[in-house]
Design an enzyme around this catalytic site. Sequence first.
Site, short mmCIF file in Angstrom:
data_model
loop_
_atom_site.label_atom_id
_atom_site.label_comp_id
_atom_site.label_asym_id
_atom_site.label_seq_id
_atom_site.Cartn_x
_atom_site.Cartn_y
_atom_site.Cartn_z
N GLY A 227 17.45 53.83 91.41
CA GLY A 227 18.44 52.37 91.90
C GLY A 227 17.27 51.46 91.49
N GLU A 247 13.24 56.94 92.95
CA GLU A 247 13.38 56.59 92.03
C GLU A 247 13.26 55.13 91.22
OE1 GLU A 247 13.20 56.52 88.20
OE2 GLU A 247 15.61 57.54 88.30
N CYS A 281 16.24 55.00 82.25
CA CYS A 281 15.01 54.56 83.51
C CYS A 281 13.22 55.35 82.77
CB CYS A 281 14.33 55.42 84.54
SG CYS A 281 15.50 54.80 86.23
#
Length: 475
Positions: A227, A247, A281
């Site tokens: 997140g 992460e 991401c």
Amino acid sequence: MDVTPFWLAGRPATGDEQLTVTHPYDGRVVGTAAVPTPEQVEQAVAAADAVRREAAALPLHVRAEALAHVSARLSERAEEVARLITGENGKPLLWARGEVNRAIATFRFAAEETRRWSGTTQRLDTDPAANGRMAYITRVPKGSVLGISPFNFPLNLAAHKIAPAIAVGTPIVLKPAPATPLSALLLGELLAETDLPEGMFSVLTVPNDRAAGLVEDPRLPIVSFTGSVPVGWSIRDQVPRKHVTLELGGNGAAVVLSDSDLDWAATRIGLFSNYQAGQSCIAVQRVFVDRAVYDAFVPKLVESVNGLVTGDPWDDKTQVGPLVSQDAAERVEAWVDEAVAAGAKVLAGGTRDGAAYAPTVLADVPADAKISREEVFGPVLMVQPVDGVDDAFARVNDSTFGLQAGIFTRNLDVAFRAHRELEVGGVVIGDVPSYRADQMPYGGVKDSGVGREGLHSAMTDYTEEKVMVLTGLPL
């Protein structure tokens, strides 16, 4: 509309509250999920703690067969699951189907790794005092896992929390993102079809403002979180004695050098800046192009971005759909407007329609603009010329993030130099930083987090070595 139950110690349950899941593209209700009471959350954690010794003793074939079952059932229901993802997340069916295929592989890889999960031996008689001694070394679970998964890959990133926990024989309590809980709840349904003991898994649709209690609970000594940066580091600060894997995202850089295939680079960068509406991401956000080919490359990049199919995520041809919410799209719009006001030029896109933001290319972005420094998490890229490899690599490293980088080059020396010098968790040569194979180690450095996912890596992360020394052996 039927209420989808959460999973409490392997059994379906409902609470006193519900949460409504809406489709980002048109706002219609696509599902309703039950929300557990605090008492039910306590029951789930207590069940995980109670079963942890039984879970650690589960034969490898029981764990592997449970994981293989989920993989097979996802394959059987692939189109249904893809449409569920599109409904709750808004990503086009093109990418939702890809996510289902990845989740199928993630559980399959986990089953395969489970069957290979075994102890090792080490002879200790390297010194006369240890004649006849040998060490037997295994990996044992550090404890039950709290997995917190995000909205952008609601199925596969939940799989990356659940599958390695089952593989190593440790219970897991999963908290999916409140905006997209339905995919994770479906995983609970498939896990409930297996022979795993009660308490081995729970999927709890806990609101974010009630997650702190789970994070702090000493019966969940491992926290695996995917997140935002502020939330991730606050979790680690909150529980410094727990094992925390984070992460946290990035602002992925792609470097286009003069020896690369410009058409290939433009096509890949254009697509993977905008896939998942940029809500990945490792989506391409920063593009650094050797000045010798900059003028030739930029028109190709703009053409690639302008050629993407946008619109209704239910259309099989759509490549770029809405963001997860109108608020998210408005934030992206504000960041672009801020950069333009500071001197950036819009080469493509730059417009918003509700929760959708047009695929956007910016040039001449000031170095201190949010688009340059932070994670936009939207369909926006900035392109800049650089003076060769030294300058390009310095620009990549000039970031608080360090997840992955993509280097378009045919030069093997440059490839190994990139691997050596770039401050990231992964370097992809000849392609975008958005490439991820679910079995490979995956994670970052700096504000991109700590720890690694990927099945074997996560299994190692959830466990620690334990040694038994055998004495008096005729070695």
